[in-house]
Write a protein that holds these residues in place. Structure first.
Motif, PDB file in Angstrom:
ATOM      1  N   LYS A  30       0.808  -1.216   0.000  1.00 38.03           N
ATOM      2  CA  LYS A  30       0.000   0.000   0.000  1.00 38.03           C
ATOM      3  C   LYS A  30       0.841   1.266   0.000  1.00 38.03           C
ATOM      4  O   LYS A  30       0.483   2.256  -0.614  1.00 38.03           O
ATOM      5  CB  LYS A  30      -0.940   0.011   1.213  1.00 38.03           C
ATOM      6  CG  LYS A  30      -2.020  -1.062   1.182  1.00 38.03           C
ATOM      7  CD  LYS A  30      -2.977  -0.908   2.358  1.00 38.03           C
ATOM      8  CE  LYS A  30      -4.133  -1.894   2.262  1.00 38.03           C
ATOM      9  NZ  LYS A  30      -5.087  -1.745   3.387  1.00 38.03           N
ATOM     10  N   ASP A 142      -9.350 -13.932  -8.203  1.00 35.06           N
ATOM     11  CA  ASP A 142      -9.691 -13.469  -6.854  1.00 35.06           C
ATOM     12  C   ASP A 142      -8.565 -13.870  -5.917  1.00 35.06           C
ATOM     13  O   ASP A 142      -8.459 -15.039  -5.538  1.00 35.06           O
ATOM     14  CB  ASP A 142     -11.007 -14.080  -6.387  1.00 35.06           C
ATOM     15  CG  ASP A 142     -11.396 -13.635  -4.979  1.00 35.06           C
ATOM     16  OD1 ASP A 142     -10.640 -12.847  -4.370  1.00 35.06           O
ATOM     17  OD2 ASP A 142     -12.443 -14.094  -4.476  1.00 35.06           O
ATOM     18  N   HIS A 144      -8.135 -13.600  -2.889  1.00 35.75           N
ATOM     19  CA  HIS A 144      -8.534 -14.003  -1.544  1.00 35.75           C
ATOM     20  C   HIS A 144      -9.157 -15.399  -1.520  1.00 35.75           C
ATOM     21  O   HIS A 144      -9.394 -15.944  -0.447  1.00 35.75           O
ATOM     22  CB  HIS A 144      -9.531 -12.980  -0.970  1.00 35.75           C
ATOM     23  CG  HIS A 144      -8.988 -11.589  -0.932  1.00 35.75           C
ATOM     24  ND1 HIS A 144      -9.473 -10.596  -1.745  1.00 35.75           N
ATOM     25  CD2 HIS A 144      -7.982 -11.034  -0.209  1.00 35.75           C
ATOM     26  CE1 HIS A 144      -8.798  -9.478  -1.520  1.00 35.75           C
ATOM     27  NE2 HIS A 144      -7.895  -9.715  -0.596  1.00 35.75           N
ATOM     28  N   ASP A 174       1.306 -10.153   1.816  1.00 33.15           N
ATOM     29  CA  ASP A 174       0.444  -9.417   2.731  1.00 33.15           C
ATOM     30  C   ASP A 174       0.262  -7.998   2.207  1.00 33.15           C
ATOM     31  O   ASP A 174       1.233  -7.235   2.116  1.00 33.15           O
ATOM     32  CB  ASP A 174       1.037  -9.369   4.135  1.00 33.15           C
ATOM     33  CG  ASP A 174       1.032 -10.737   4.806  1.00 33.15           C
ATOM     34  OD1 ASP A 174       0.099 -11.511   4.538  1.00 33.15           O
ATOM     35  OD2 ASP A 174       1.958 -11.026   5.579  1.00 33.15           O
ATOM     36  N   ARG A 175      -0.968  -7.665   1.832  1.00 32.19           N
ATOM     37  CA  ARG A 175      -1.286  -6.301   1.411  1.00 32.19           C
ATOM     38  C   ARG A 175      -1.792  -5.564   2.644  1.00 32.19           C
ATOM     39  O   ARG A 175      -2.945  -5.703   3.050  1.00 32.19           O
ATOM     40  CB  ARG A 175      -2.346  -6.285   0.309  1.00 32.19           C
ATOM     41  CG  ARG A 175      -2.575  -4.895  -0.297  1.00 32.19           C
ATOM     42  CD  ARG A 175      -3.685  -4.933  -1.342  1.00 32.19           C
ATOM     43  NE  ARG A 175      -3.385  -5.805  -2.441  1.00 32.19           N
ATOM     44  CZ  ARG A 175      -2.653  -5.455  -3.509  1.00 32.19           C
ATOM     45  NH1 ARG A 175      -2.143  -4.222  -3.591  1.00 32.19           N
ATOM     46  NH2 ARG A 175      -2.422  -6.314  -4.489  1.00 32.19           N
ATOM     47  N   GLU A 177      -2.515  -5.577   6.136  1.00 34.93           N
ATOM     48  CA  GLU A 177      -2.753  -6.668   7.086  1.00 34.93           C
ATOM     49  C   GLU A 177      -3.513  -7.833   6.455  1.00 34.93           C
ATOM     50  O   GLU A 177      -3.844  -8.790   7.145  1.00 34.93           O
ATOM     51  CB  GLU A 177      -3.546  -6.136   8.287  1.00 34.93           C
ATOM     52  CG  GLU A 177      -2.840  -5.020   9.054  1.00 34.93           C
ATOM     53  CD  GLU A 177      -1.512  -5.475   9.631  1.00 34.93           C
ATOM     54  OE1 GLU A 177      -1.448  -6.626  10.130  1.00 34.93           O
ATOM     55  OE2 GLU A 177      -0.540  -4.697   9.577  1.00 34.93           O
ATOM     56  N   THR A 178      -3.774  -7.770   5.151  1.00 33.73           N
ATOM     57  CA  THR A 178      -4.570  -8.791   4.488  1.00 33.73           C
ATOM     58  C   THR A 178      -3.693  -9.697   3.641  1.00 33.73           C
ATOM     59  O   THR A 178      -2.922  -9.224   2.810  1.00 33.73           O
ATOM     60  CB  THR A 178      -5.644  -8.142   3.585  1.00 33.73           C
ATOM     61  OG1 THR A 178      -6.446  -7.266   4.369  1.00 33.73           O
ATOM     62  CG2 THR A 178      -6.519  -9.211   2.953  1.00 33.73           C
ATOM     63  N   ARG A 179      -3.808 -11.007   3.843  1.00 35.21           N
ATOM     64  CA  ARG A 179      -3.011 -11.977   3.084  1.00 35.21           C
ATOM     65  C   ARG A 179      -3.721 -12.331   1.785  1.00 35.21           C
ATOM     66  O   ARG A 179      -4.923 -12.564   1.752  1.00 35.21           O
ATOM     67  CB  ARG A 179      -2.752 -13.224   3.928  1.00 35.21           C
ATOM     68  CG  ARG A 179      -1.852 -14.244   3.258  1.00 35.21           C
ATOM     69  CD  ARG A 179      -1.038 -15.042   4.259  1.00 35.21           C
ATOM     70  NE  ARG A 179      -0.029 -14.217   4.914  1.00 35.21           N
ATOM     71  CZ  ARG A 179       0.953 -14.707   5.665  1.00 35.21           C
ATOM     72  NH1 ARG A 179       1.064 -16.020   5.867  1.00 35.21           N
ATOM     73  NH2 ARG A 179       1.837 -13.910   6.233  1.00 35.21           N
ATOM     74  N   GLU A 180      -2.922 -12.374   0.683  1.00 35.84           N
ATOM     75  CA  GLU A 180      -3.468 -12.690  -0.629  1.00 35.84           C
ATOM     76  C   GLU A 180      -2.669 -13.827  -1.267  1.00 35.84           C
ATOM     77  O   GLU A 180      -1.466 -13.951  -1.049  1.00 35.84           O
ATOM     78  CB  GLU A 180      -3.414 -11.465  -1.546  1.00 35.84           C
ATOM     79  CG  GLU A 180      -4.236 -10.283  -1.069  1.00 35.84           C
ATOM     80  CD  GLU A 180      -4.170  -9.106  -2.020  1.00 35.84           C
ATOM     81  OE1 GLU A 180      -3.392  -9.177  -3.003  1.00 35.84           O
ATOM     82  OE2 GLU A 180      -4.905  -8.129  -1.800  1.00 35.84           O
TER      83      GLU A 180
END
Length: 290
Positions: A30, A142, A144, A174-175, A177-180
């Motif tokens: 980010k 997607d 996620h 990790d974008r 706090e979100t793992r992709e």
């Protein structure tokens, strides 16, 4: 034995150039990591060369635009070597055929733009899955969703003997706090199913050959002993450096922050346990690039 350090400047004078991972080291998906940018700018000011070596499935020019958006200044690096460019060169040599099925997101469409790295490129046509000779995977549609959603297509592809070109060997990122999931997760599944996946990014040799060529454009005569690879991926950055016989700095505050109990710095015992489990041997380790 891996040496825990607190600043790049403690060891950087030993090296003429750095091969630096991006996601998890220089930015978090980010925005830029300020301490990393400061460290790289300072290193270049002291005369060192910085090549950003990324498994991004895009060209170096597209990555440079993204870095500008993340506020990573051009003063922090000399050049960029991407898995995308390495994989694109292979695609335009025809390694997965001329008719390909594309797996990725809209921003990955630049993967098919003309490339001036090779002579007599093959004409590549994107076609529906049933008409394809091979698969070009820049990542899940997607990121996620579990890669298992592609199992039916991959089973059919394996039965047809189709090769899968993996434009990004990373399994997850990790974008914030979100793992992709990344293309590497799909390629890993395809390989486990008995299919053939082709890799061109870290830890595989093609991207390091490209990084050395990029480095030679800015600094002649740098040997492998004069290069330090920096990254947070044990299976990509660190194993890749080990395979190339290049010293490495493991950034533990990225993908392995929980396992290494990293706050400001990794816990020594947790780090040693993790290194043993992952069967890696980084030269140095630190929490965040600084």
């Amino acid at each position: 034995m891996t040496e825990i350090i607190t600043a790049l400047s403690q060891v950087s004078d030993r090296y003429d150039a750095l091969f630096v991972d991006l996601w998890g080291c220089v930015h978090n998906g980010k925005k830029a990591i300020p301490s990393a940018v400061e460290a790289l700018v300072a290193y270049r000011q002291r005369g060192g060369a910085v090549i950003l070596v990324t498994n991004a499935p895009r060209s170096r020019h597209e990555v440079a635009k993204q870095l500008d958006h993340f506020e990573v200044p051009t003063e922090a690096y000399d050049d960029i070597a991407t898995s995308g460019d390495s994989a694109r060169a292979a695609m335009f040599r025809g390694v997965v055929g001329q008719k390909v099925w594309f797996m990725g997101q809209p921003h990955d469409h630049s993967f098919f733009e003309p490339l001036n790295m090779i002579d007599d490129p093959v004409d590549i046509t994107r076609v529906p899955f049933e008409e394809a000779e091979g698969i070009v995977c820049c990542g899940p549609e997607d990121p996620h969703a579990q890669p298992d959603v592609y199992r039916p297509q991959l089973l059919y592809a394996k039965q047809k003997g189709m090769k899968l070109l993996c434009a990004n060997p990373d399994v997850v990122v990790d974008r914030g706090e979100t793992r992709e999931f990344c293309a590497g997760a799909v390629a890993q599944l395809y390989t486990e199913m008995g299919g053939e996946s082709l890799y061109f990014g870290k830890p595989h040799p093609p991207i390091y050959d490209l990084a050395r060529r990029r480095l030679a454009e800015h600094r002649q005569g740098v040997t492998d002993a004069g290069i330090l690879a920096i990254g947070d991926g044990p299976a990509t950055d660190i194993r890749g450096a080990m395979g190339e016989d290049i010293d490495s700095l493991f950034i533990t505050g990225g993908l392995a922050r929980e396992e290494t109990k990293t706050s400001q710095a990794p816990d020594k015992n947790a780090l040693n346990d993790y290194i043993s489990k992952e069967m890696i041997n980084p030269t140095f380790a630190m929490g965040t690039l600084a």
